[in-house]
Motif scaffolding. Structure first.
Motif, PDB file in Angstrom:
ATOM      1  N   ASN A   1      14.004  44.407  15.732  1.00  0.00           N
ATOM      2  CA  ASN A   1      14.780  44.462  14.351  1.00  0.00           C
ATOM      3  C   ASN A   1      13.808  44.037  13.310  1.00  0.00           C
ATOM      4  O   ASN A   1      14.274  43.014  13.629  1.00  0.00           O
ATOM      5  CB  ASN A   1      15.816  45.609  14.043  1.00  0.00           C
TER       6      ASN A   1
ATOM      7  N   TRP B   1      15.985  42.731  10.995  1.00  0.00           N
ATOM      8  CA  TRP B   1      16.421  41.590  10.783  1.00  0.00           C
ATOM      9  C   TRP B   1      16.656  40.262  11.614  1.00  0.00           C
ATOM     10  O   TRP B   1      17.091  39.216  11.485  1.00  0.00           O
ATOM     11  CB  TRP B   1      17.939  42.739  10.513  1.00  0.00           C
ATOM     12  N   CYS B   2      15.351  40.426  12.563  1.00  0.00           N
ATOM     13  CA  CYS B   2      15.685  39.814  13.279  1.00  0.00           C
ATOM     14  C   CYS B   2      14.804  38.509  12.747  1.00  0.00           C
ATOM     15  O   CYS B   2      14.745  37.032  13.250  1.00  0.00           O
ATOM     16  CB  CYS B   2      14.872  39.447  14.284  1.00  0.00           C
TER      17      CYS B   2
ATOM     18  N   ASN C   1      14.254  48.488   7.328  1.00  0.00           N
ATOM     19  CA  ASN C   1      14.906  48.494   7.287  1.00  0.00           C
ATOM     20  C   ASN C   1      15.426  49.218   6.138  1.00  0.00           C
ATOM     21  O   ASN C   1      14.657  48.348   5.099  1.00  0.00           O
ATOM     22  CB  ASN C   1      16.493  47.493   7.368  1.00  0.00           C
TER      23      ASN C   1
ATOM     24  N   SER D   1      15.646  51.864  10.120  1.00  0.00           N
ATOM     25  CA  SER D   1      17.214  51.508  10.415  1.00  0.00           C
ATOM     26  C   SER D   1      17.377  51.232   8.902  1.00  0.00           C
ATOM     27  O   SER D   1      16.555  51.212   7.809  1.00  0.00           O
ATOM     28  CB  SER D   1      18.252  50.330  10.969  1.00  0.00           C
TER      29      SER D   1
ATOM     30  N   ASP E   1      23.443  51.183  20.414  1.00  0.00           N
ATOM     31  CA  ASP E   1      23.756  50.089  20.507  1.00  0.00           C
ATOM     32  C   ASP E   1      24.786  49.287  22.226  1.00  0.00           C
ATOM     33  O   ASP E   1      25.858  49.417  21.916  1.00  0.00           O
ATOM     34  CB  ASP E   1      24.704  49.570  19.114  1.00  0.00           C
TER      35      ASP E   1
ATOM     36  N   HIS F   1      19.251  49.704  20.001  1.00  0.00           N
ATOM     37  CA  HIS F   1      19.523  47.949  19.658  1.00  0.00           C
ATOM     38  C   HIS F   1      20.573  47.641  21.453  1.00  0.00           C
ATOM     39  O   HIS F   1      21.357  47.436  22.297  1.00  0.00           O
ATOM     40  CB  HIS F   1      20.507  48.276  18.533  1.00  0.00           C
TER      41      HIS F   1
ATOM     42  N   SER G   1      15.582  47.666  21.336  1.00  0.00           N
ATOM     43  CA  SER G   1      15.276  46.882  19.662  1.00  0.00           C
ATOM     44  C   SER G   1      15.883  46.066  19.806  1.00  0.00           C
ATOM     45  O   SER G   1      17.303  46.374  19.299  1.00  0.00           O
ATOM     46  CB  SER G   1      14.508  46.903  19.146  1.00  0.00           C
TER      47      SER G   1
ATOM     48  N   GLU H   1      18.286  44.070  17.648  1.00  0.00           N
ATOM     49  CA  GLU H   1      19.370  43.032  16.340  1.00  0.00           C
ATOM     50  C   GLU H   1      19.896  42.104  15.832  1.00  0.00           C
ATOM     51  O   GLU H   1      21.831  42.261  16.060  1.00  0.00           O
ATOM     52  CB  GLU H   1      20.176  45.033  15.697  1.00  0.00           C
TER      53      GLU H   1
END
Length: 282
Positions: free
Chosen positions: A6, A8-9, A34, A70, A180, A205, A246, A248
């Motif tokens: 993702n 956001w990483c 995202n 996302s 998740d 996730h 993935s 997150e």
């Protein structure tokens, strides 16, 4: 299974080119972007098709797919909110995600199905969420996109049996589950959820969780928590899962590339990705 990550990483300062290069260099196969309200973000609301197609081309040039999309906007605009206008905004965001995902040739969009709180009861959330999602199904079907319902800390759909029933009631292949692993803790066992939800799981996730902390600060990098990863991989193998895995996880404040390298290496160890796809882009 496929090795994804993702966005956001990565640090917010990364351009889309920086992000794709880092993902490629660390042997990831796909990047989950995202959707944001911020027009300076890599992907934002009402972004023009030509700019989205440029992002898709950049991913392709880097040897990456964009398998899912996302967003965190469903916390701000829940599909179950008391205010009709807020619910409508949430629905329009989901429609926008379907549009973008079709351009990206993504398979799944992540949707938080609703939020239970003092103002919105559990029963009301169930009804409103299903009404909103029913209206999205025709759009998802035409775009060949799966709406992935994520299990999150929203006081809603709190057991694997309930979320399975929730999804099955739609009787549509366009509604599935975005599972998740970290979010199940501390109130469940992810391997049990995986076997119960089975082929309804369309994307996964991962993050680790430290039970001794027990709150949102308990989310930690892989292998730094208490999740028994062998039980997770066994369960995913048992259901024949072959989609993207993935992480997150919030990036390190300073050592960005080392953080991504550690994450990639740990995923290779847990999920045997190196054995499956070889050491590429080294």
């Amino acid at each position: 299974m496929n090795k994804g990550i993702n966005a956001w990483c990565f640090p917010e300062s990364y351009s889309i080119n920086d992000l794709f290069k880092s993902a490629r260099d660390h042997r990831f196969e796909g990047v989950e972007l995202n959707l944001s309200e911020n027009p300076s973000a890599p992907v934002y609301l009402h972004m023009k098709d030509k700019h989205l197609m440029d992002i898709k081309q950049k991913a392709t040039d880097a040897g990456l797919s964009l398998p899912s999309l996302s967003t965190d906007l469903f916390w701000k605009y829940p599909l179950t909110h008391d205010d009709d206008h807020v619910r409508e905004k949430g629905s329009s965001i989901a429609e926008e995600m379907i549009r973008i995902a079709e351009i990206f040739k993504a398979e799944t969009i992540l949707i938080v199905p609703g939020i239970v709180n003092e103002q919105v009861s559990y029963e009301t959330s169930y009804k409103r969420s299903q009404e909103s999602l029913h209206r999205l199904i025709p759009l998802a079907e035409r775009a060949n996109i799966t709406i992935g319902i994520e299990n999150v800390w929203n006081k809603f759909l709190l057991s694997p049996l309930e979320i399975r029933q929730f999804v099955d009631e739609f009787e549509s292949p366009s509604i599935g589950i975005y599972f998740d692993v970290g979010n199940v803790y501390p109130y469940g066992y992810a391997d049990q959820w995986i076997r119960i939800l089975s082929d309804r799981i369309k994307a996964v996730h991962i993050k680790d969780f430290k039970e001794s902390v027990g709150n949102i600060n308990g989310f930690v990098p892989l292998l730094a928590g208490d999740i028994k990863w062998k039980s997770i991989t066994d369960a995913l193998d048992d259901i024949g899962y072959d989609g993207f895995i993935s992480p997150e996880i919030t990036p390190h404040q300073h050592f960005h590339q080392q953080f991504i390298k550690n994450l990639a290496d740990t995923m290779d160890e847990i999920f045997h990705f190196q054995r499956q796809q070889g050491d590429v882009h080294e």
